[in-house]
Design an enzyme around this catalytic site. Sequence first.
Site, PDB file in Angstrom:
ATOM      1  N   GLY A 181       0.879  -1.168   0.000  1.00 56.49           N
ATOM      2  CA  GLY A 181       0.000   0.000   0.000  1.00 56.49           C
ATOM      3  C   GLY A 181       0.905   1.202   0.000  1.00 56.49           C
ATOM      4  CB  CYS A 182       0.490   4.754   0.706  1.00 56.66           C
ATOM      5  SG  CYS A 182      -0.785   4.802  -0.536  1.00 56.66           S
ATOM      6  CB  VAL A 183       3.349   0.924   3.980  1.00 58.24           C
ATOM      7  CG1 VAL A 183       2.009   1.258   4.558  1.00 58.24           C
ATOM      8  CG2 VAL A 183       3.290  -0.333   3.163  1.00 58.24           C
ATOM      9  CB  ALA A 207      -0.241   4.387   4.555  1.00 60.69           C
ATOM     10  CG  HIS A 259       2.280   7.251   6.449  1.00 56.53           C
ATOM     11  ND1 HIS A 259       3.586   6.831   6.418  1.00 56.53           N
ATOM     12  CD2 HIS A 259       1.848   7.160   5.171  1.00 56.53           C
ATOM     13  CE1 HIS A 259       3.923   6.508   5.179  1.00 56.53           C
ATOM     14  NE2 HIS A 259       2.886   6.709   4.406  1.00 56.53           N
TER      15      HIS A 259
END
Lengths: 116, 541
Positions: free
Chosen positions: A114-116, B258, B265
């Site tokens: 994912g956005c990780v 996230a 984040h």
Amino acid sequence: MPVLEVKGKKLTLDEDGFLQDWEEWDEEVAEALAKDTRFSPQPIELTEDHWVLIRYLREYFLKYGVAPPVRMLVKHMKKTLGKEKGTLEYIYKLFPQGPAKDACRIAGLPKPTGCV
Amino acid sequence: MVDIEKNGEFVKVEQKFTSWRDLLKPVTEKDFKPGFYHYPILKRDAEQLGIPYRDWDPLEPDWKLPEGWKETFLNKFKELLEKNRQFKLFMDICVRCGACADKCHYYIGTGDPKNMPVARAELLRSIYRRYFTKVGKIFGEWAGARELTEDVIKELYYYLYQCSLCRRCSAFCPYGIDTADIVWRGREMLQSIGTVQRFSYISIAACARTGNHLGLLPGGVAGALQSVAEDVYDITGIEIEVPINKKGADILFVTPSADYFATPHWYVCMGYLMLFHELEERYGFSYTWSTYASEGGNFGTFASYELAQKLSHKIYEEAERLGVKWILGGECGHMWRDKHQFMATMNPPPKTLEDPVSPITGTYFENAAEAKIVHIAEFVADLIEHKKINLDKSRNDHWKVTFHDSCNPARGMGLYEEPRYVIKNVCNYFYEMPEHSIREKTYCCGSGGGLLADEVMELRMRGGMPRAMALKHVHKRYGVNYLCTICAIDKAAFPTLFEFWKLPVEVGGMMELVGNALIMSDEEQERELDLRGNPLKKNEE
């Protein structure tokens, strides 16, 4: 696809050394994954501290379908092993390529995507 | 005349493609470089999403394309031309003026002529000419047309996944040709024959299954948010009960998963919880998180219209189920092109939603009236403008901040002033990067649009180079040590990029800075740490 042989059984890995089927995992598989130098520069000797982390990853994954957030990992380490070992730096010491690339791979989990 | 070859340094530049006709020859697996091509889609994701699957390897000569692949591909092409008039226009209108050529960060970083936006679009235009125009059918190669062969499919796969859909090129195109739209359509054609990358489809499948890209089940979402709240308690001594799936709340809050999973984040997520708690205490603000609409982002917008629609649909569905008035969205990149430009036409908003009006200031968010979703930066800027929250700027004095305009909030919805207004109100030290690298001309992080995969690391580090160099400039000149960005992919991509380019700059989000500066009414002791646990600089009195 790369293959890992454990106790005469052939397990399929993906291009980056992650176990394709997480259900094939057991402690002996973890040992073999840790020693596999195709995907990490050095073999990792699993100590009790490694296992604290691996067991937490497994338990969390079985409950929630994915590896735990990094901060929760750190907090778990702090709770179980004390303040000194409850840091991200210590996790990197145990697993030099980090929680996603090394710890998840050895624990038989897919890498979080994912956005990780 | 001086003989250059004998005297002085001489660099011989060889043109890779000497004519437009040379550009028509496809690059195939023989020329694929490691670090530039993606792994293919996984079987379980393909099966779940109804995409044709086969076991294939991009480095093998035989890609085992499914039977009738050519017909399937061309039918899809035809369908997309008929459905999307802008796509047809973009196929016809380019005059190859070259204004876009050196605007692409991948072209700048790789030097590969096929990474010029015009060349990327030509990959599809050449097929378009051959099969959908008379001139191309008759004159073939002379008219810039080419046959659709297996090699052409390989080339499409290689280059359509070397674009992050950032649309910097479009900002410079005199016709406004949207290369992202072309690439998106091209990837959609590739999807019809199952020749797609792995990375974004893992998240698309996970999001369709569980509601978020990571694939966290509801208990995991709730537990992670609880854990964020614990961290807020450690810093502020305030206990926050996070509202989850609360029916009858006024506002539904959606953000990338996230934000409650990865670092940095996480600190942004702490900022959300702190702000919403403060608003609740002071003004009775009522909002909720959802474990079903637990993802603001939409990787479907990297793949195909149908998948984008499938993923954005759940947000409206959940908004209706919970009975909220409108939706507030967090720090995400591509989400804002989706939410601002696509969502309300892909899925008509439910009738139960109202036009967004801030319950605290009464401001009517006219720009969000259609899609019913407001950006957190607009929301916070409005609060600050009306002096509804108290801030202590000096708590961010250890940061010298610069702002990276994330591609889609910038070029996709024109969000330039709001985040800057917020940052300048919560920080004392703010410096802009060079003019050609911010606002509508912002450079991509190099990892957007489905390119955040580890296997394309070299491409990412090269593509991120222009941004890294712009940052290096302000780091050297002003001592900038904090890059603020409002996109989750940025927050994941930049730490790796800056490590590679040797830039000692921390990465974080706008809401982290807001969280640091926010004076909370029920906070009893003076704050000593920032959200990362760093000691705050003491005020010199």
